[in-house]
Design a protein around this motif. Sequence first.
Motif, short mmCIF file in Angstrom:
data_model
loop_
_atom_site.label_atom_id
_atom_site.label_comp_id
_atom_site.label_asym_id
_atom_site.label_seq_id
_atom_site.Cartn_x
_atom_site.Cartn_y
_atom_site.Cartn_z
N GLU A 9 -17.55 -24.98 71.36
CA GLU A 9 -16.97 -25.02 69.99
C GLU A 9 -16.23 -26.35 69.66
OE1 GLU A 9 -14.77 -21.57 68.79
OE2 GLU A 9 -16.45 -20.29 68.52
N MET A 10 -15.59 -26.72 70.96
CA MET A 10 -14.85 -27.96 70.78
C MET A 10 -15.80 -29.22 70.97
SD MET A 10 -11.87 -29.12 73.65
CE MET A 10 -12.05 -30.51 74.54
N ALA A 11 -16.70 -28.96 71.79
CA ALA A 11 -17.84 -30.16 71.74
C ALA A 11 -18.56 -30.30 70.53
CB ALA A 11 -18.81 -29.95 73.00
N GLN A 12 -18.65 -29.08 69.87
CA GLN A 12 -19.37 -29.21 68.26
C GLN A 12 -18.54 -29.72 67.52
OE1 GLN A 12 -20.83 -25.29 67.84
NE2 GLN A 12 -22.94 -26.02 68.10
N ARG A 13 -17.24 -29.55 67.50
CA ARG A 13 -16.20 -30.03 66.66
C ARG A 13 -16.21 -31.50 66.66
NH1 ARG A 13 -10.92 -26.86 67.07
NH2 ARG A 13 -9.93 -28.41 65.76
N GLN A 14 -15.87 -31.95 68.09
CA GLN A 14 -15.80 -33.40 68.38
C GLN A 14 -17.16 -34.01 67.78
OE1 GLN A 14 -15.52 -33.07 72.44
NE2 GLN A 14 -13.37 -33.27 72.60
N PHE A 15 -18.25 -33.46 68.07
CA PHE A 15 -19.46 -34.24 67.39
C PHE A 15 -19.54 -34.15 65.91
CE2 PHE A 15 -23.69 -33.42 65.74
CZ PHE A 15 -24.55 -34.46 65.93
N ASP A 16 -19.34 -33.11 65.28
CA ASP A 16 -19.16 -33.12 63.77
C ASP A 16 -18.29 -33.91 63.25
OD1 ASP A 16 -20.94 -30.83 63.95
OD2 ASP A 16 -19.41 -29.30 63.74
N ILE A 309 -4.91 -29.77 78.28
CA ILE A 309 -3.75 -30.41 77.50
C ILE A 309 -4.10 -29.51 75.91
CG2 ILE A 309 -2.69 -32.79 76.55
CD1 ILE A 309 -3.61 -34.09 78.93
N THR A 310 -3.09 -29.03 75.51
CA THR A 310 -3.37 -28.06 74.60
C THR A 310 -2.24 -28.26 73.58
OG1 THR A 310 -2.29 -26.32 75.24
CG2 THR A 310 -4.58 -26.54 75.90
N ALA A 311 -2.43 -27.53 72.21
CA ALA A 311 -1.35 -27.62 71.19
C ALA A 311 0.00 -27.04 71.93
CB ALA A 311 -1.67 -26.81 70.05
N ASP A 312 -0.07 -26.15 72.76
CA ASP A 312 0.97 -25.46 73.51
C ASP A 312 1.74 -26.37 74.55
OD1 ASP A 312 0.51 -23.17 72.08
OD2 ASP A 312 -0.97 -22.17 73.85
N ASN A 313 0.83 -27.16 75.01
CA ASN A 313 1.95 -27.99 76.04
C ASN A 313 1.76 -29.56 76.16
OD1 ASN A 313 -0.61 -29.01 76.88
ND2 ASN A 313 -0.66 -27.64 78.89
N GLU A 335 -6.53 -30.18 68.80
CA GLU A 335 -5.30 -30.31 68.31
C GLU A 335 -4.45 -31.09 69.16
OE1 GLU A 335 -7.16 -27.60 69.22
OE2 GLU A 335 -7.51 -26.87 67.38
N ALA A 336 -4.75 -31.03 70.44
CA ALA A 336 -3.64 -31.95 71.23
C ALA A 336 -4.03 -33.46 71.09
CB ALA A 336 -3.86 -31.67 72.69
N ASP A 337 -5.31 -33.68 70.88
CA ASP A 337 -5.62 -34.93 70.44
C ASP A 337 -5.11 -35.77 69.38
OD1 ASP A 337 -7.39 -36.49 72.15
OD2 ASP A 337 -9.42 -35.93 70.81
N VAL A 339 -2.20 -34.93 68.36
CA VAL A 339 -0.74 -35.25 68.62
C VAL A 339 -0.76 -36.57 69.57
CG1 VAL A 339 1.38 -34.53 70.03
CG2 VAL A 339 -0.10 -33.07 68.57
N LEU A 340 -1.74 -36.78 70.58
CA LEU A 340 -1.62 -38.10 71.23
C LEU A 340 -1.85 -39.29 70.18
CD1 LEU A 340 -4.02 -36.84 74.24
CD2 LEU A 340 -1.35 -36.93 73.86
N LYS A 341 -2.90 -39.01 69.46
CA LYS A 341 -3.10 -40.29 68.34
C LYS A 341 -1.80 -40.44 67.63
CE LYS A 341 -7.85 -39.05 66.82
NZ LYS A 341 -8.68 -38.59 65.87
N GLU A 342 -1.15 -39.54 67.36
CA GLU A 342 0.31 -39.85 66.46
C GLU A 342 1.43 -40.61 67.49
OE1 GLU A 342 2.40 -36.37 65.06
OE2 GLU A 342 0.52 -36.09 63.92
N ARG A 343 1.30 -40.14 68.89
CA ARG A 343 1.95 -40.88 69.55
C ARG A 343 1.73 -42.28 70.10
NH1 ARG A 343 4.68 -36.54 73.84
NH2 ARG A 343 5.27 -38.25 74.91
N GLY A 344 0.35 -42.45 69.71
CA GLY A 344 -0.15 -43.66 70.21
C GLY A 344 -0.40 -43.95 71.60
N ILE A 345 -0.71 -42.50 72.31
CA ILE A 345 -0.97 -42.84 73.82
C ILE A 345 -2.66 -43.16 73.48
CG2 ILE A 345 -1.30 -41.10 75.56
CD1 ILE A 345 1.08 -39.74 74.81
#
Length: 427
Positions: A9-16, A309-313, A335-337, A339-345
């Motif tokens: 599902e994650m791979a499909q969400r990234q693709f979509d 690396i998830t929303a939880d950690n 979801e973690a991605d 956050v990483l975008k927001e933090r500019g990582i």
Amino acid sequence: MATEFNAFEMAQRQFDSVADKLQLDEGIRELLRWPQREFHFTVPVRMDDGTVKVFKGYRVQHNDARGPAKGGIRFHPQETVDTVRALATWMTWKCAVVDIPLGGGKGGVICDPHDLSPREQEALCRGWVRQVANNVGPVQDVPAPDVMTNPQHMVWMLDEYEKLVGGHYPGFITGKPVEVGGSLGRTEATGFGVIYTVREAMQRFGVPIEGVRASLQGFGNVSQYAAKLFIELGGTVVAVSCWDNGDHCAYTFRKSDGIDMDFLVSITDRFGTIDKEKAADAGFNVLEADAWLEQEAEILIPAALENQITADNVGRINPSVKAIAEGANGPTTPEADAVLKERGIFVIPDFLANAGGVTCSYFEQVQCNANFFWPKDEVLERLDQKMTTAFHAVADLAEETGEFMRDAAYMIAIQRVATACHLRGWA
Ligand code: NAD
């Protein structure tokens, strides 16, 4: 209640999300969202005690528009068909982003090789091949090692395939021992490839690697060679982690002044598990599983498994972290991605960062087909060129468009695969 992680599902969400950006037609979008073919089967194995145990096996071919499917075989107790589907899908994008003429496939068996004797593992490998021999092969689908499979497993599989089809077909499988048609440099390729991309990223940012600290998850094939090259280039590895099969949990091993690779490898078993007593005696701090995220370091390299690396950690990542190079496949959830975008990582996404393995596997096939084998320096030099070119193509696009590195990599890969499908008249 937390929903269960589903890698496909994650791979499909990234693709979509990238298909939307690329405004892909409905037909091609539907084609690329799903594997083209799947094989689900059972593998009976006569165990050493005389009983028969039946294992579940899979081979998934996501897309072969650009060439034969390519991808590893994973032995893991928590393997699911959706994990195999996700890994096959990511292989399609990986081969495309580094521009090698291969598609995406993946295989697996639900098993824990820790619990199997070498003879039982051999029987499992041979049984897996017997189930798929008609649907894999040098011009259809080329397997390779993945988590908890190794060159010995590959050579058992090759031997079974060659017995079935009659003749020598070393291009059937990659990741073989060099004595049986393997490529020099394959063992190092994925980990080194990760660091080639890290080195190029740092050059782009004008940061010298000396004194830069990294914390890694995992201490298996990818992690060990990534750590080795990172240290050789002047960096410091302050922590690594691993799974402890006895305790059924993971631990982080911290050494703030930098690990000594030779020592740490000497107390690590062939599955990448570090002996915690010996590590503690040598002055390592033995910490809990996710502690690798919290270490003061500039770079994180997840190199164990997906969904780490998830929303939880994600909030536990140390403020010192500037970049993440994904050695593992699918280690970061969407979801973690965010956050990483927001933090500019700065993220070097999995199917770009860890493409060194499949690139070297492709070199192995080329060498097998030519029956002419290159010296190790040549293999690593060609690998470096491929990884460096692919990294800069993605980083240039990300810079031009303002897209996140993961999306830029997807844009390049999906476009290449979509073009091959169009040219073949598939969609
Ligand atoms: P490996 O089996 O050699 O090593 C895996 C390491 O991860 C081991 O040290 C293990 O103890 C550790 N580990 C497992 N679960 C863990 C957990 N929950 N927390 C911390 N550590 C844990 O596997 P590998 O070949 O190094 O592959 C690692 C990742 O890289 C996988 O996602 C794989 O799909 C990906 N990958 C591997 C290659 C390759 O050529 N080997 C190529 C591309 C991608």
